[in-house]
Design a protein around this motif. Structure first.
Motif, PDB file in Angstrom:
ATOM      1  N   LEU A   1      69.864  -3.562  26.425  1.00 37.16           N
ATOM      2  CA  LEU A   1      69.322  -3.735  25.079  1.00 37.16           C
ATOM      3  C   LEU A   1      70.228  -4.642  24.243  1.00 37.16           C
ATOM      4  O   LEU A   1      69.748  -5.560  23.559  1.00 37.16           O
ATOM      5  N   ALA A   2      71.521  -4.395  24.310  1.00 35.36           N
ATOM      6  CA  ALA A   2      72.462  -5.250  23.576  1.00 35.36           C
ATOM      7  C   ALA A   2      72.420  -6.678  24.107  1.00 35.36           C
ATOM      8  O   ALA A   2      72.557  -7.641  23.337  1.00 35.36           O
TER       9      ALA A   2
ATOM     10  N   GLY B   1      75.394  -8.945  20.222  1.00 32.28           N
ATOM     11  CA  GLY B   1      74.265  -8.026  20.136  1.00 32.28           C
ATOM     12  C   GLY B   1      74.786  -6.610  20.260  1.00 32.28           C
ATOM     13  O   GLY B   1      75.797  -6.370  20.913  1.00 32.28           O
ATOM     14  N   TYR B   2      74.125  -5.658  19.595  1.00 38.90           N
ATOM     15  CA  TYR B   2      74.616  -4.286  19.685  1.00 38.90           C
ATOM     16  C   TYR B   2      73.463  -3.302  19.817  1.00 38.90           C
ATOM     17  O   TYR B   2      72.308  -3.615  19.532  1.00 38.90           O
ATOM     18  N   SER B   3      73.801  -2.106  20.286  1.00 45.28           N
ATOM     19  CA  SER B   3      72.820  -1.025  20.416  1.00 45.28           C
ATOM     20  C   SER B   3      73.522   0.287  20.092  1.00 45.28           C
ATOM     21  O   SER B   3      74.731   0.433  20.292  1.00 45.28           O
TER      22      SER B   3
ATOM     23  N   GLU C   1      69.280 -13.304  21.552  1.00 41.40           N
ATOM     24  CA  GLU C   1      68.576 -13.764  20.370  1.00 41.40           C
ATOM     25  C   GLU C   1      69.571 -14.450  19.439  1.00 41.40           C
ATOM     26  O   GLU C   1      69.277 -15.474  18.834  1.00 41.40           O
ATOM     27  N   ASN C   2      70.753 -13.879  19.328  1.00 40.29           N
ATOM     28  CA  ASN C   2      71.814 -14.471  18.534  1.00 40.29           C
ATOM     29  C   ASN C   2      72.257 -15.806  19.134  1.00 40.29           C
ATOM     30  O   ASN C   2      72.517 -16.778  18.423  1.00 40.29           O
TER      31      ASN C   2
ATOM     32  N   LYS D   1      69.803  -8.291  25.320  1.00 40.89           N
ATOM     33  CA  LYS D   1      68.631  -8.996  24.760  1.00 40.89           C
ATOM     34  C   LYS D   1      68.898  -9.431  23.318  1.00 40.89           C
ATOM     35  O   LYS D   1      68.566 -10.554  22.917  1.00 40.89           O
ATOM     36  N   ARG D   2      69.489  -8.530  22.534  1.00 42.97           N
ATOM     37  CA  ARG D   2      69.784  -8.881  21.146  1.00 42.97           C
ATOM     38  C   ARG D   2      70.847  -9.961  21.054  1.00 42.97           C
ATOM     39  O   ARG D   2      70.820 -10.811  20.161  1.00 42.97           O
TER      40      ARG D   2
END
Length: 826
Positions: A361-362, A344-346, A368-369, A364-365
């Motif tokens: 934030l990263a 995940g990235y931000s 999801e991955n 959470k993403r």
């Protein structure tokens, strides 16, 4: 002999160069065994310098002396010097590029190759025809015109490397702990002096100084490197975040990468294989990131790539490279396991965000991955959160649904885990703007003592009954989360404080009605009509605050958050806002409280205690900031700051010829959440070359709690590294005697509670029994809180029974600053 040569100065200079290289080689034994481009280049430079200093001395010793042997010595030794000149230039470039983790263009490489090749050809020609140097019939070395080629080429290499270094620093924006001038300045001075004055050898001794400077500058990186992977660690992330925050105009991206099924690899194949997987993963991430940023080992199986770009195409390209590299590894079939990453990235800039926000934030993403990974790999087992199950989960098989559900729920109570509780509370508040809500925090008092007395099975059953009671008594719209071992939080539609009291009473009644229910206390904090502008975490923290006011009040078990707590919240906020600056500006001062042998009255140890000297608030009580830092995680940095300060002081004392006594340093419970805790503590101590026996680590008796095995592993690792472990706060719980047998400890620290109650004969008996038990197990004892002559007399009497006791308390000395401590002990 050439009369212009100052032979003693030459020999001394070259001898110093050889000694420097021997010291550098010895000091870098830890580095030499690691197979990396940087280490190969460093080894080559060290060996080149050592041999050239020898050759340089031979050149001057044989210069002008008669005889064929002297002629050969002058000719061969000088040829060797010019050859090593080429080798050193190549090695320096190789080292610099590997250190900066960058590549130069093919054209650039070709130019460097051509220049070195020309230099080598010229040197070969000189063996038959003097174009670089000659040796006269009197065996005197004389420079020829092409000598200047080597000087010009060397200068060009130095300038070129400086340009590359400055450009790399400017383009990346990231902190490097190696100052290039440490190498360039001595070499430049040596070349300059030697060019104009042949009679005193300066080039190679100065180059030796440069290489030595490079080596010791690299030691600064030890504190910022993960010992297993060689990547930067969280210290580096903290440091670079603070430095980059002073440049808000710079834009960055942050990638969070989590290794899938790492626990399964460890469980199935062992920790050695797990370490190999981490090494391989870190290497492949670095290869993909290249010059676009730095790779950090953030936690056990998590990595962060801090990128100097926000270009979506670049980020996507790096992601694809990483995934393709991991797939290539898994398809080779050379190992028993496969590797894959959830990413995940931000994107952010320091003028609008901080690093923690971007990691969240990263995070959470990334999950999801990870959800997608586990949906497509239903046979995988991973104990992490994945997120709420969507309607599309009907496509998954029953086993996969079960796994996903477990990952967002506490396995014991089925309440949400902390992260998901906060996420769903935020969602509930945003989607129901017209509804008023209350946040409640319920804390089971003395939960760890309950665990020590009745065990894990009982505690799990108790917490499940507790959460079941909450779900039964309150509306279905309730959101319940298990925030920690002994804390339950829940969001409920607004009700009066009287109804909350009634609810708590009913919960207690249900719990007391359960079989074998112990006497216990629930403390409840209520935040009525929560402020929607706050995050869910901040709302819950406000609900917890009132508990502190009633924690030791036996008649009150519920308190409401209101204006009376605003000042406390404000103060906590001030401390939170100032804590990083306080660390940078040395507001945290380490005090030392000596420990005395009860028989001889000699100092045989000390405890390091931290005090916060705030520029506006003055001296802040540790009771005000330690719990806060334990809650927000800053305690990890503070504990390591204290350890660093202690190591610096011990190093100073050792260098002055003193013989310091062991210093004990507290390890917070929160510190044990770090998978590499033992290694990171050892790095700090070894950075200052402190004998491990001079450092004691204090753990609390509450180590004997839910994460016992994990913490026991860390304690054993520290003891394997020859650190001594002191068990603190002994005598405050039910499990004390069990702890003596179960925990691998070296020193027992008896809590002040026992010594304060020595007027009571029961407590004297307990203290004697504790001392006898420790004496029988050959465990030294430290008594805390000794404050008066009566206590000393009693302890002196016990010492006559051949019990060795150390005492610590205000009777002998309060915690004092470093200077006062030195006057006491040295």
């Amino acid at each position: 002999m050439n009369s212009t040569i100052n032979l003693p100065a030459v020999v001394i200079a070259d001898l110093m160069g050889i000694i420097l290289m021997l010291i550098t080689l010895t000091d870098n034994i830890w580095r030499m065994g690691k197979p990396s481009r940087q280490n190969v280049a460093l080894r080559t430079m060290i060996l080149a310098c050592a041999t050239t200093c020898i050759a340089d001395a031979i050149c001057f010793l044989a210069d002008g002396r008669p005889g064929i042997l002297c002629f050969l010595a002058v000719f061969i030794a000088n040829t060797w010097l010019f050859l090593m000149d080429l080798v050193l230039e190549i090695s320096w470039f190789y080292f610099l590029l590997s250190f900066l983790n960058i590549e130069i263009s093919h054209f650039h490489k070709r130019i460097l190759f051509i220049l070195n090749t020309i230099g080598l050809i010229i040197l070969l020609v000189n063996c038959f025809y003097p174009v670089v140097f000659t040796v006269s019939e009197q065996n005197i070395y004389t420079r020829r015109p092409l000598y200047m080629y080597f000087i010009i080429m060397q200068s060009a290499f130095l300038v070129d490397s400086l340009i590359i270094y400055i450009k790399a620093r400017r383009d990346s924006g990231f902190l490097k702990y190696f100052p290039v001038e440490v190498f360039l300045l001595p070499v430049f001075l040596g070349v300059l002096i030697q060019t104009f004055y042949y009679g005193v050898s300066t080039i190679w001794p100065f180059v030796s100084i440069a290489v030595c400077g490079v080596s010791f500058s690299l030691q600064n990186e030890l504190l910022y490197r993960d010992k297993l992977t060689g990547l930067y660690n969280r210290f580096y992330l903290d440091n670079i975040s603070k430095r980059l925050s002073t440049h808000p105009e710079l834009n960055f991206s942050l990638m969070l990468l989590d290794l899938n099924n790492f626990k399964a690899i460890n469980d199935r194949y062992g920790h050695t294989t797990g370490d190999e997987a981490l090494l391989e993963t870190g290497k492949r991430i670095c290869n993909a990131v290249e010059s676009h940023g730095e790779v950090i080992r953030y936690a056990g199986d998590q990595f962060i790539a801090l990128l100097n770009t926000q270009d979506e195409a670049v980020i996507q390209s790096i992601t694809e490279k990483i995934n393709r590299s991991m797939e290539d590894f898994s398809l080779t079939g050379e190992t028993r396991y496969q590797l894959s990453l959830s990413i995940g990235y931000s994107k952010f800039s320091f003028n609008t965000h901080n690093i923690d926000e971007m990691i969240n934030l990263a995070d959470k993403r990334m999950f999801e991955n990870k959800r997608a990974y586990y949906i497509s790999h239903p046979d995988s087992v991973q104990r992490n959160r994945l997120g709420e199950i969507s309607e599309s989960s009907q496509l998954m098989n029953a086993e996969t649904q079960s796994i996903v559900l477990k990952l967002e729920r506490d396995p014991v109570t089925q309440a949400y885990t902390k992260s998901f509780f906060y996420e769903y509370v935020d969602r509930e508040l945003s989607e129901n703007a017209g509804v008023h809500y209350d946040m409640i925090c319920v804390e089971v008092k003395s939960y760890e003592l309950l665990y020590g007395r009745f065990g894990l099975t009982f505690c799990n059953s108790f917490m499940k009954t507790f959460v079941d009671s909450i779900n039964c008594l309150l509306p279905e719209s309730l959101i319940v989360g298990r925030i920690s071992d002994n804390q339950i939080g829940f969001l409920t539609p607004h009700m009066s404080i009287a109804l909350h009291r009634s609810f708590l009473k009913q919960c207690l009644s249900r719990l007391e009605a359960s079989p074998s229910s112990p006497q216990l206390e629930l403390k409840c904090g209520v935040y009525l009509n929560v402020d929607r502008s706050l995050s869910a975490e901040a709302i819950f923290n406000n609900a917890c605050l009132p508990i502190e006011a009633i924690r030791f009040n036996a008649t009150e078990n519920l308190a409401e958050f209101d204006e009376t707590f605003q000042s406390s919240v404000s103060r906590r906020q001030i401390l939170t806002n100032d804590m990083y600056q306080a660390l940078e500006t040395n507001q945290f001062v380490t005090y030392y409280q000596p420990k005395f042998n009860a028989q001889t009255k000699e100092i045989n140890g000390a405890e390091a205690l931290v005090r916060w000297i705030h520029p506006t608030l003055g001296m802040i009580n540790p009771g005000d900031f330690i719990p806060l830092f334990e809650h927000n995680g800053f305690i990890e940095k503070l504990d390591k700051h204290v350890l660093t300060t202690v190591c610096q002081n011990i190093r100073q004392w050792l260098d002055l010829g003193y013989h310091p006594v062991p210093i004990s340093i507290n390890i917070s419970q929160i510190d044990f959440d770090q998978n590499d805790l033992a290694e990171s503590l050892e790095q700090i101590v070894d950075l200052y070359q402190i004998p491990h026996e001079l450092i004691h680590f204090e753990i609390t008796e509450s180590i004997n709690a839910l994460d016992y095995n994990k913490k026991l592993y860390v304690v054993n690792k520290l003891r394997e590294k020859k650190f001594r472990i002191e068990l603190d706060d002994f005598g405050t719980g039910y499990s004390t005697l069990n702890a003596l047998g179960d925990l691998p400890i070296d020193v027992l620290k008896v809590d002040r509670y026992l010594i304060e109650n020595l007027n009571d004969e029961k407590y004297q008996t307990i203290l004697r029994a504790t001392l006898y038990a420790a004496h029988g197990m050959k465990i030294p004892v430290v008594i805390e809180g000794v404050e008066n002559q009566e206590q000393i007399d009693l302890l002196t009497e016990m010492c006559k029974e051949r019990i060795n006791i150390t005492v610590q308390g205000f009777y002998y000395s309060k915690p004092v600053k470093k200077q006062q401590y030195e006057s006491l002990i040295f």
